[in-house]
Each structure stands twice: as structure tokens, then as C-alpha cells.
Motif scaffolding. Structure first.
Motif, short mmCIF file in Angstrom:
data_model
loop_
_atom_site.label_atom_id
_atom_site.label_comp_id
_atom_site.label_asym_id
_atom_site.label_seq_id
_atom_site.Cartn_x
_atom_site.Cartn_y
_atom_site.Cartn_z
N PHE A 177 0.77 -1.24 0.00
CA PHE A 177 0.00 0.00 0.00
C PHE A 177 0.81 1.30 0.00
CE2 PHE A 177 -2.83 -3.10 2.16
CZ PHE A 177 -3.91 -3.05 1.30
N ARG A 178 2.04 1.31 0.48
CA ARG A 178 2.75 2.57 0.69
C ARG A 178 4.08 2.60 -0.05
NH1 ARG A 178 1.81 5.50 5.52
NH2 ARG A 178 -0.36 5.21 6.19
N ALA A 179 4.45 3.75 -0.52
CA ALA A 179 5.81 3.94 -1.03
C ALA A 179 6.73 4.13 0.15
CB ALA A 179 5.85 5.17 -1.94
N ASN A 180 7.83 3.38 0.16
CA ASN A 180 8.73 3.42 1.30
C ASN A 180 10.11 2.95 0.87
OD1 ASN A 180 9.42 3.86 3.99
ND2 ASN A 180 7.58 2.83 4.76
N VAL A 181 11.09 3.23 1.71
CA VAL A 181 12.46 2.80 1.46
C VAL A 181 12.99 2.15 2.73
CG1 VAL A 181 14.81 3.52 0.88
CG2 VAL A 181 12.86 4.61 -0.26
N PHE A 182 13.58 0.98 2.60
CA PHE A 182 14.06 0.22 3.74
C PHE A 182 15.55 -0.09 3.58
CE2 PHE A 182 9.57 -0.66 3.38
CZ PHE A 182 9.11 -0.61 4.68
N ALA A 183 16.35 0.35 4.54
CA ALA A 183 17.75 -0.05 4.61
C ALA A 183 17.80 -1.37 5.35
CB ALA A 183 18.57 1.02 5.32
N LEU A 184 17.68 -2.46 4.61
CA LEU A 184 17.56 -3.78 5.23
C LEU A 184 18.88 -4.24 5.85
CD1 LEU A 184 15.29 -5.58 2.61
CD2 LEU A 184 14.63 -4.43 4.73
N THR A 185 19.99 -3.85 5.25
CA THR A 185 21.31 -4.10 5.81
C THR A 185 22.17 -2.87 5.51
OG1 THR A 185 22.41 -5.03 3.85
CG2 THR A 185 21.02 -6.54 5.15
N PRO A 186 23.35 -2.76 6.10
CA PRO A 186 24.21 -1.62 5.77
C PRO A 186 24.56 -1.54 4.28
CG PRO A 186 24.98 -2.69 7.77
CD PRO A 186 23.91 -3.57 7.20
N ASN A 187 24.42 -2.66 3.56
CA ASN A 187 24.81 -2.68 2.16
C ASN A 187 23.67 -3.02 1.20
OD1 ASN A 187 27.69 -2.16 2.52
ND2 ASN A 187 27.78 -4.21 3.43
N PHE A 188 22.44 -2.96 1.71
CA PHE A 188 21.32 -3.26 0.82
C PHE A 188 20.09 -2.46 1.20
CE2 PHE A 188 17.54 -5.74 -0.49
CZ PHE A 188 17.76 -5.71 -1.86
N THR A 189 19.56 -1.75 0.22
CA THR A 189 18.36 -0.92 0.40
C THR A 189 17.29 -1.37 -0.59
OG1 THR A 189 19.65 0.99 1.14
CG2 THR A 189 17.43 1.42 0.29
N LEU A 190 16.06 -1.51 -0.08
CA LEU A 190 14.92 -1.90 -0.92
C LEU A 190 13.88 -0.79 -0.90
CD1 LEU A 190 13.41 -4.11 -2.57
CD2 LEU A 190 12.40 -4.84 -0.39
N GLY A 191 13.43 -0.38 -2.07
CA GLY A 191 12.41 0.66 -2.17
C GLY A 191 11.14 0.12 -2.77
N THR A 192 10.01 0.40 -2.14
CA THR A 192 8.69 -0.01 -2.67
C THR A 192 7.98 1.22 -3.20
OG1 THR A 192 7.66 0.26 -0.49
CG2 THR A 192 8.55 -1.92 -1.02
N LEU A 193 8.51 1.80 -4.27
CA LEU A 193 7.97 3.07 -4.77
C LEU A 193 6.63 2.91 -5.47
CD1 LEU A 193 11.06 5.09 -6.02
CD2 LEU A 193 10.13 4.81 -3.72
#
Length: 386
Positions: free
Chosen positions: A172-188
Motif C-alpha cells: 500500500f505505501r511507497a517506502n524505502v528500507f535499509a535492510l542491511t548496511p549494504n542493501f536498500t529496498l524501495g517499494t515506490l
């Protein structure tokens, strides 16, 4: 399946406009530091440069749904269409997290993955493949209900747990997650709102089976309904968009506030306004084909081919810009949303438009060649996936 000229023309317009936004993203001086729709800091020219490109994603998703309907009706085979949508959807999702995301960041370590419009269409196709047993009317009701009601989900706080927050944002939402120090996932491009647009497009597909005069009349009526609903609901200023409009320092900026609709996720008013404009373009595209509309249709016939090429071309031009401005490889940052360019780089808006036109002209011969190649080799099934 016989191609619908007005769909190709409209999709071509959308693809051309889309390139403008991506040139701006990668090369404009303030693209990394300023929101071009922030009325406190933007200019009218910069605002409109960004705003006009809002048309692209909902048109692309809606017309993908309509094309899925036309494919279903032309094949007249539930199992065959289900398999096509399922495999094409999975293919699009794979493209998004590999070739397309690499085009965004040029990062071989894939430390950033952003789920955007191609992933949303792909997952939408997968979902639609399991809904084909339902009538187009019911699928349309589901899609319209999502469009009109998903704004209520903004009233639900995002869960504090990262796992639940990620799941909620994915839906439902646009968001950005720093899942680890070396990996970011965005649900734009959250799945449910964009699914509503795709399912509505599927239900609308029957309109394109009508004769040209009837189709044109229905398109104008659809434009009138969508744009009228936008004006009425926006004027009431209570529901339909998380950011209400408000009087500004000038009449022009007040108008910009009125049309400044929210894309992440696509609000009801955003969807009504952009689809309303899309219906206008579709209706205008019903005119007799001519040299200009045939040129536009060339891009619209090969949207994925164009999409992949234009990202790599624009990103390569961006690196050329950096080197001309005196930067070296050691100055190029690798990180989330950096695109590999320093914040003190970039060119002004006038140059952005010149580069955009250059990109469009450079891609035309390739799109024309591939369009003809696809048409001449319909027996090569995998071409339908690109």
C-alpha cells in the motif's frame, strides 16, 4: 491480435514524455536535492516538467491491462492467456530487479533495488492470470473499488515491526528500507493501488473492440467523467489526495497547487486526472493515421525495447556530462538514489530539453527497426516478451 492504432499512438506519447523525466532525474542541477513539485522552492517551468510526466505510469499500466484484455479475446483460450500473462508477468518482475535496476544505479553489487512500474505491471499480470475466470465487469468493479478506496489505507499507521512495515508498504505505501548496511529496498510502486489501475484497464479493454466512431465517443465520455470527478472532488478538498490544495502567492501557483496530485502511492485524484488526460489523447488518436501519428506509434509498438534502451542511453549521457564538467571516476558515488553523480553536478533545464530531444531522435531508428522486425517475425514467440 490486430493492433489498435490509437493505443500505439498514446503509448508512444507516454514513452516520449517519460524520457523527459528520466533525463531530468539524472542530469538536472537540483534533481538530487530538490522536489520539483514543492511549490515553495520550484519554478513553474520545473514544476510542469515534472508534472506532465505523471501521465506516464498510470497510462502505461492502464493500457497494459487493456492490451491483456485484447490478447485474451483474440486468443479465445483461457489456459493459453493465463500462461502468457503468468510468464510475462514473472519475466517483467525479473527484468525490474536485474537489468532495469542496474540501468538505474550501474552498481554491479546491486546494493539498491527499487520496485517500480515494470515490477508493478508484472505482478499485476500474475494476479490477473488467476482472475481471468471472472467476468471483465467484476474485474472492473474490483479495480475501480481499489482506485476509489485505497486512500483509506493512509489512515492506517505503518507497523513498527520492520517485517510488517515492509509487507504493508509493498502492498500500500511507497517506502524505502535499509535492510542491511549494504542493501536498500524501495517499494515506490506499492502493489495494490497499481493493481487497481491495471484491472480497470482490463475491464475497459472491450471499448477498443468497438467500431472507431463508437470507440471515439466512449473515450470522450470517459475523459469527461474522469476529469469532472477530479475537479469536483479536488474542489471539495476533503478526500482523494493526502495533500490538499491551498491558495498560493499567485494565481498560477494556486492552479499548480490544485493540480499537484500525489503519485506515491497514486491517489484517487492523481489517477482520475492522469487517466482523464490519457482518455483525451486516446480520443484524439482516433483520427486518420498520418506521418506524425505513425511516428508516435513507432515508439508505442515497442515499449519495453524502448524502455530498456532509453535508461542505458540517458545514464551513459549522464556520465559524459560528468566528465565534461571535470569529474573523474573517483568522484562518482555509489549509493541509494545517487545515480552515480555528485550533487554538485548537472545542467540547467534548457539543456535538459535539448538532451531529451536528442535521446528521442537517437532511439527512433532502433525502435522503427525493431517494430518492423517483430511484425515480420511473429513466429518468434519470445519477441512478445520484449
Amino acid at each position: 491480435m490486430k493492433r489498435i492504432h490509437t493505443i500505439d499512438v498514446t503509448r508512444g506519447i507516454v514513452m516520449i514524455i517519460m524520457a523527459l523525466d528520466h533525463v531530468r532525474d539524472l542530469m538536472h542541477t537540483t534533481a538530487l536535492t530538490q522536489d520539483p513539485t514543492n511549490l515553495q522552492t520550484t519554478t513553474a517551468a520545473l514544476f510542469m516538467t515534472r508534472w506532465v510526466t505523471h501521465l506516464c505510469a498510470p497510462s502505461f499500466v492502464f493500457l497494459s491491462g487493456a492490451s491483456a484484455y485484447l490478447t485474451f479475446k483474440s486468443q479465445k483460450n483461457l489456459a493459453q492467456t493465463k500462461n502468457f500473462l503468468l510468464t510475462r508477468g514473472l519475466w517483467l518482475m525479473l527484468l525490474e530487479v536485474t537489468i532495469i535496476n542496474f540501468a538505474f544505479w550501474f552498481d554491479l553489487h546491486f546494493r539498491t533495488i527499487i520496485l517500480q512500474v515494470i515490477f508493478a505491471i508484472g505482478l499485476g499480470f500474475v494476479t490477473l492470470s488467476f482472475l481471468l475466470k471472472l467476468s471483465a465487469r467484476i474485474i472492473g468493479v474490483i479495480g475501480a473499488s481499489i482506485i476509489f478506496l485505497h486512500g483509506l489505507t493512509l489512515l492506517v499507521p505503518i507497523p513498527k515491526s520492520q517485517g510488517l512495515a515492509l509487507a504493508w508498504s509493498f502492498l500500500f505505501r511507497a517506502n524505502v528500507f535499509a535492510l542491511t548496511p549494504n542493501f536498500t529496498l524501495g517499494t515506490l510502486y506499492p502493489f495494490i493501488p497499481w493493481l487497481g489501475i491495471l484491472l480497470s484497464g482490463f475491464a475497459f479493454g472491450s471499448v477498443f473492440q468497438q467500431s472507431a466512431p463508437i470507440r471515439k465517443k466512449l473515450l470522450w465520455r470517459s475523459a469527461l467523467v474522469a476529469l469532472s470527478l477530479f475537479v469536483i472532488i479536488r474542489f471539495i478538498n476533503f478526500y482523494g489526495d493526502p495533500i490538499p490544495w491551498a491558495p498560493q502567492k499567485t494565481g498560477l501557483f494556486t492552479f499548480l497547487s490544485f493540480i499537484n496530485v500525489f503519485k506515491y502511492p497514486p491517489s484517487l485524484l492523481y489517477t482520475l486526472l492522469m487517466l482523464g488526460i490519457m482518455f483525451v489523447l486516446l480520443a484524439l488518436g482516433e483520427s486518420k493515421p498520418n506521418g506524425f501519428t505513425n511516428l508516435l506509434a513507432t515508439y508505442g509498438k515497442v515499449p519495453m525495447f524502448y524502455y530498456l534502451l532509453h535508461w542505458y542511453l540517458i545514464h551513459s549521457i549522464m556520465f559524459g556530462m560528468l566528465f565534461l564538467q571535470g569529474f573523474t571516476w573517483k568522484d562518482i558515488p555509489i549509493g541509494t538514489f545517487s545515480f552515480g553523480r555528485p550533487t554538485n553536478s548537472g545542467v540547467e533545464l534548457g539543456v535538459i530539453y535539448l538532451v531529451w530531444l536528442g535521446v528521442i531522435l537517437a532511439l527512433y531508428p532502433l525502435c522503427r527497426w525493431y517494430s518492423k522486425y517483430k511484425a515480420a517475425h511473429r513466429e518468434i514467440k519470445w519477441l512478445s516478451y520484449l
